[in-house]
Design a protein around this motif. Sequence first.
Motif: not given
Length: 271
Positions: A157-182
């Motif tokens: 997120x920081x690399x593409x100019x977005x705000x960093x994820x600072x806690x679980x609340x910001x994670x849950x509200x992000x576009x990342x939360x519903x995805x799977x990661x490899x």
Amino acid sequence: MGWHLTEDIDGFLARTGDFLRSRPALHTSQLTRLEQLRTNEEKGTVFGRLEEDGEVRAVCYRRPSQRLLLTAVAPEQADTLAAELDGEPVNGVTAEDDTAAAFAEAWQRRTGAVPVPGVRVRLHRLGTLVPPEPMPDGHPANALEHAEIVRWCSEFAVAVGQAPLTDERSWAASNFAAKQFTFWETDAPVAMAGSTPVLAGMVRVDPVYTPARFRGRGYAGAVTFAVSQAALAAGATDVVLYTDPGNVTSNALYRRLGYVPIANFTGYDFR
């Protein structure tokens, strides 16, 4: 006939679901975001559908403080939508290039707001998947701890100019939360690719990220290949991803893997 606006997402999806599923690759952003809004309602979101001869021809939605997201329409249909939304707090639009330009022009005529081009992305759909050549050392891995996944996504997120994820609340509200990661691993993780759940036979690979210190070694291609292969194995018929049209390296990489460009999108902000 014409545009119908509502804040009732369940009624909206009941009427527009077949249309959205009819072109899952082109409607990738709508399918994933609307699924999130269905399960996590966002107050103040307005949904719209265009009906002609009893059939849904286009859809749009506007989340609070976000650009209007609009499927492809003709200029006259963009103009009638602008008329319906006149007086609403529309601060921008994202759509396929011609549609975005048509709505931006219509909105400027009605409101005087000046459209400023912003983000541009290119949508690709997987044809025949081709493994990278050469395949770099390493292997795909899915078993990272949650905290490590959050750290990688925050770094991206920081690399593409977005705000960093600072806690679980910001994670849950992000576009990342519903995805799977490899991850692609050598002695440690060196690249990451996310993917959406299968929706209407569609999976979107997003994001793909290699930290600067590991770039130039083929890891992004390897992890994208692994995620694309897994999506096909899970039954996806449309595997898609977005790129920056100006990034020659990434566009060439995905083409070598078998991805074919199908549409360009532009976002305008209204000032």
